[in-house]
Design an enzyme around this catalytic site. Structure first.
Site, PDB file in Angstrom:
ATOM      1  N   TYR A 164       0.830  -1.211   0.000  1.00 18.56           N
ATOM      2  CA  TYR A 164       0.000   0.000   0.000  1.00 18.56           C
ATOM      3  C   TYR A 164       0.869   1.267   0.000  1.00 18.56           C
ATOM      4  O   TYR A 164       0.613   2.202  -0.756  1.00 18.56           O
ATOM      5  CB  TYR A 164      -0.891  -0.052   1.239  1.00 18.56           C
ATOM      6  CG  TYR A 164      -1.958   0.999   1.352  1.00 18.56           C
ATOM      7  CD1 TYR A 164      -3.117   0.940   0.585  1.00 18.56           C
ATOM      8  CD2 TYR A 164      -1.835   2.037   2.272  1.00 18.56           C
ATOM      9  CE1 TYR A 164      -4.112   1.889   0.732  1.00 18.56           C
ATOM     10  CE2 TYR A 164      -2.832   2.989   2.427  1.00 18.56           C
ATOM     11  CZ  TYR A 164      -3.966   2.913   1.654  1.00 18.56           C
ATOM     12  OH  TYR A 164      -4.958   3.856   1.805  1.00 18.56           O
ATOM     13  N   ALA A 166       3.914   1.585  -1.086  1.00 19.43           N
ATOM     14  CA  ALA A 166       4.563   1.715  -2.393  1.00 19.43           C
ATOM     15  C   ALA A 166       3.591   2.302  -3.418  1.00 19.43           C
ATOM     16  O   ALA A 166       3.927   3.226  -4.169  1.00 19.43           O
ATOM     17  CB  ALA A 166       5.055   0.349  -2.863  1.00 19.43           C
ATOM     18  N   ILE A 197      -9.314   7.820   8.229  1.00 18.51           N
ATOM     19  CA  ILE A 197     -10.662   8.322   7.958  1.00 18.51           C
ATOM     20  C   ILE A 197     -11.648   7.177   8.172  1.00 18.51           C
ATOM     21  O   ILE A 197     -11.428   6.055   7.678  1.00 18.51           O
ATOM     22  CB  ILE A 197     -10.779   8.815   6.483  1.00 18.51           C
ATOM     23  CG1 ILE A 197      -9.688   9.857   6.156  1.00 18.51           C
ATOM     24  CG2 ILE A 197     -12.181   9.355   6.190  1.00 18.51           C
ATOM     25  CD1 ILE A 197      -9.724  11.123   6.970  1.00 18.51           C
TER      26      ILE A 197
HETATM   27  N1  LIG Z   1     -10.195   5.285   4.935  1.00 19.48           N
HETATM   28  C1  LIG Z   1      -8.977   5.745   5.209  1.00 19.48           C
HETATM   29  O1  LIG Z   1      -8.565   5.891   6.370  1.00 19.48           O
HETATM   30  C2  LIG Z   1      -8.068   6.151   4.101  1.00 19.48           C
HETATM   31  C3  LIG Z   1      -6.905   6.839   4.428  1.00 19.48           C
HETATM   32  C4  LIG Z   1      -6.053   7.246   3.421  1.00 19.48           C
HETATM   33  C5  LIG Z   1      -6.356   6.955   2.106  1.00 19.48           C
HETATM   34  N2  LIG Z   1      -7.475   6.290   1.810  1.00 19.48           N
HETATM   35  C6  LIG Z   1      -7.750   6.025   0.392  1.00 19.48           C
HETATM   36  O2  LIG Z   1      -8.999   6.599   0.021  1.00 19.48           O
HETATM   37  C7  LIG Z   1      -9.590   5.815  -1.017  1.00 19.48           C
HETATM   38  C8  LIG Z   1     -11.007   5.424  -0.620  1.00 19.48           C
HETATM   39  O3  LIG Z   1     -10.933   4.685   0.581  1.00 19.48           O
HETATM   40  P1  LIG Z   1     -12.232   4.299   1.424  1.00 19.48           P
HETATM   41  O4  LIG Z   1     -11.807   4.241   2.831  1.00 19.48           O
HETATM   42  O5  LIG Z   1     -13.382   5.154   1.024  1.00 19.48           O
HETATM   43  O6  LIG Z   1     -12.440   2.792   0.901  1.00 19.48           O
HETATM   44  P2  LIG Z   1     -13.763   1.916   0.721  1.00 19.48           P
HETATM   45  O7  LIG Z   1     -13.296   0.500   0.786  1.00 19.48           O
HETATM   46  O8  LIG Z   1     -14.845   2.351   1.632  1.00 19.48           O
HETATM   47  O9  LIG Z   1     -14.185   2.253  -0.785  1.00 19.48           O
HETATM   48  C9  LIG Z   1     -13.392   1.886  -1.851  1.00 19.48           C
HETATM   49  C10 LIG Z   1     -14.251   1.742  -3.086  1.00 19.48           C
HETATM   50  O10 LIG Z   1     -13.374   1.371  -4.168  1.00 19.48           O
HETATM   51  C11 LIG Z   1     -14.032   0.343  -4.908  1.00 19.48           C
HETATM   52  N3  LIG Z   1     -13.007  -0.464  -5.591  1.00 19.48           N
HETATM   53  C12 LIG Z   1     -12.108  -1.301  -5.012  1.00 19.48           C
HETATM   54  N4  LIG Z   1     -11.362  -1.880  -5.957  1.00 19.48           N
HETATM   55  C13 LIG Z   1     -11.791  -1.398  -7.166  1.00 19.48           C
HETATM   56  C14 LIG Z   1     -11.416  -1.626  -8.507  1.00 19.48           C
HETATM   57  N5  LIG Z   1     -10.451  -2.499  -8.834  1.00 19.48           N
HETATM   58  N6  LIG Z   1     -12.061  -0.941  -9.481  1.00 19.48           N
HETATM   59  C15 LIG Z   1     -13.053  -0.080  -9.176  1.00 19.48           C
HETATM   60  N7  LIG Z   1     -13.463   0.167  -7.924  1.00 19.48           N
HETATM   61  C16 LIG Z   1     -12.840  -0.497  -6.925  1.00 19.48           C
HETATM   62  C17 LIG Z   1     -14.793  -0.458  -3.879  1.00 19.48           C
HETATM   63  O11 LIG Z   1     -15.815  -1.241  -4.472  1.00 19.48           O
HETATM   64  C18 LIG Z   1     -15.314   0.638  -2.967  1.00 19.48           C
HETATM   65  O12 LIG Z   1     -16.578   1.115  -3.386  1.00 19.48           O
HETATM   66  C19 LIG Z   1      -8.652   4.621  -1.229  1.00 19.48           C
HETATM   67  O13 LIG Z   1      -7.785   4.906  -2.310  1.00 19.48           O
HETATM   68  C20 LIG Z   1      -7.873   4.550   0.073  1.00 19.48           C
HETATM   69  O14 LIG Z   1      -6.608   3.951  -0.095  1.00 19.48           O
HETATM   70  C21 LIG Z   1      -8.357   5.883   2.772  1.00 19.48           C
HETATM   71  C1  LIG Z   2      -1.029   5.104  10.049  1.00 17.53           C
HETATM   72  C2  LIG Z   2      -2.360   4.416  10.105  1.00 17.53           C
HETATM   73  C3  LIG Z   2      -3.233   5.118  11.117  1.00 17.53           C
HETATM   74  C4  LIG Z   2      -3.028   4.348   8.783  1.00 17.53           C
HETATM   75  C5  LIG Z   2      -2.856   5.318   7.879  1.00 17.53           C
HETATM   76  C6  LIG Z   2      -3.447   5.254   6.627  1.00 17.53           C
HETATM   77  C7  LIG Z   2      -4.302   4.291   6.290  1.00 17.53           C
HETATM   78  C8  LIG Z   2      -4.917   4.274   4.962  1.00 17.53           C
HETATM   79  O1  LIG Z   2      -5.890   3.535   4.756  1.00 17.53           O
HETATM   80  O2  LIG Z   2      -4.434   4.962   4.091  1.00 17.53           O
HETATM   81  C9  LIG Z   2      -4.672   3.209   7.198  1.00 17.53           C
HETATM   82  O3  LIG Z   2      -4.551   2.001   6.505  1.00 17.53           O
HETATM   83  C10 LIG Z   2      -3.836   3.162   8.506  1.00 17.53           C
HETATM   84  O4  LIG Z   2      -2.944   2.078   8.437  1.00 17.53           O
END
Ligand SMILES: NC(=O)c1ccc[n+]([C@@H]2O[C@H](COP(=O)([O-])OP(=O)(O)OC[C@H]3O[C@@H](n4cnc5c(N)ncnc54)[C@H](O)[C@@H]3O)[C@@H](O)[C@H]2O)c1
Ligand SMILES: CC(C)C1=CC=C(C(=O)O)[C@@H](O)[C@H]1O
Length: 254
Positions: A164, A166, A197
């Site tokens: 992740y 990377a 989040i």
């Molecule tokens: N939730 C967090 O704490 C957090 C933190 C930092 C970054 N992010 C990033 O934010 C973005 C959204 O995260 P989230 O927490 O809302 O996730 P989530 O799992 O609630 O939603 C992700 C969505 O992406 C869709 N998806 C997954 N693989 C897919 C694919 N191959 N093609 C099309 N759609 C696909 C899923 O069906 C889902 O609807 C992600 O890129 C995640 O890495 C989340």
């Molecule tokens: C550092 C930790 C609280 C954390 C940061 C970012 C995330 C993400 O989904 O991007 C979480 O996976 C979590 O590991």
């Protein structure tokens, strides 16, 4: 960019952060193309966007599949007549340590399959969608375009997230490249790096770990999806923001 009437594609828009971005941009009058794997989730976000008085269409698409991405972006342009924005947001987690050691013995390794899967969805997916969106924007001669790609504070290198971290670092680098290459066409590119989040992606983690995450944040709380949607809106609306990463983490950095 004035969002009213603009066409914005959002990947992973079926739930979580992507859904909040879709609703937030729709409130400002943007028309939304929602891309997701999950048909039911697509229908839910479509209904929420329409409830804001805007237009939405759902597209079932795996962002890691080149043919699906190419055909989906062609359909979006045929359906809406244009495309001015893209939010690369689709994502998955397959956390594991590189190696897990017990009593001097390696008992587990991160699988190459999970490494490739995570890199494919986040990094290849963002690459394919940005390429197709940018190609259509340039050929259509749009006056202004904007690509926002979801990274994470994990891009600095987070324990248990080789794959992740990377992929999310790759997204920051690619966003900077696209700002340089697409700037002459007035297409901007930014990454957003959220901290922790509250979404289903995180709810899959044990409650005690989530509580520990909140304690690590100077603001003592996990963020919500609207915090990220607001950041994305501000990037769309500020016509001089490009080529960098906006971190949104309540003061918590890795
Ligand atoms: N939730 C967090 O704490 C957090 C933190 C930092 C970054 N992010 C990033 O934010 C973005 C959204 O995260 P989230 O927490 O809302 O996730 P989530 O799992 O609630 O939603 C992700 C969505 O992406 C869709 N998806 C997954 N693989 C897919 C694919 N191959 N093609 C099309 N759609 C696909 C899923 O069906 C889902 O609807 C992600 O890129 C995640 O890495 C989340
Ligand atoms: C550092 C930790 C609280 C954390 C940061 C970012 C995330 C993400 O989904 O991007 C979480 O996976 C979590 O590991």
């Amino acid at each position: 960019m004035e969002l009213n009437g603009k066409i914005v594609a959002i990947t992973g828009g079926g739930r979580g952060i992507g859904q909040a971005i879709a609703v937030g941009l729709a409130k400002k009058g943007a028309k939304i193309a929602i891309l997701d794997l999950d048909q039911d989730a697509l229908a839910k976000t479509k209904a929420l966007v329409e409830a804001e008085g805007s237009e939405a269409r759902g597209y079932q698409c795996n962002v890691a599949d080149e043919e699906q991405v190419e055909s989906t972006f062609s359909r979006i342009v045929a359906d809406f007549g244009s495309i001015e924005g893209l939010v690369n947001n689709a994502g998955i987690l397959r956390d594991a340590q590189l190696i897990k050691v017990k009593e001097g013995k390696v008992v587990k390794k991160m699988s190459a399959y999970h490494f490739e899967l995570v890199v494919d969805v986040h990094m290849k997916g963002a690459f394919l969608c940005a390429r197709e969106a940018a190609a259509h924007m340039v050929e259509l001669g749009v006056k202004e375009g904007c690509i926002v790609s979801m990274s994470s504070i994990a891009y600095r290198g987070n324990f248990g997230q080789t794959n992740y971290s990377a992929a999310k670092a790759g997204i920051v680098s690619m966003s900077r490249v696209w700002a340089k290459e697409l700037g002459p066409y007035n297409i901007r590119s930014m990454a957003v790096a959220p901290g922790t989040i509250e979404t289903e992606l995180l709810r899959s983690m044990p409650a005690d770990i989530l509580e520990d995450f909140a304690k690590m944040v100077p603001l003592r709380r996990i963020g919500n999806t609207d915090n990220i949607a607001q950041a994305v809106e501000s990037i769309f609306e500020n016509s001089y923001l490009s080529g960098d990463v906006m971190e949104v983490h309540g003061g918590f950095t890795i």
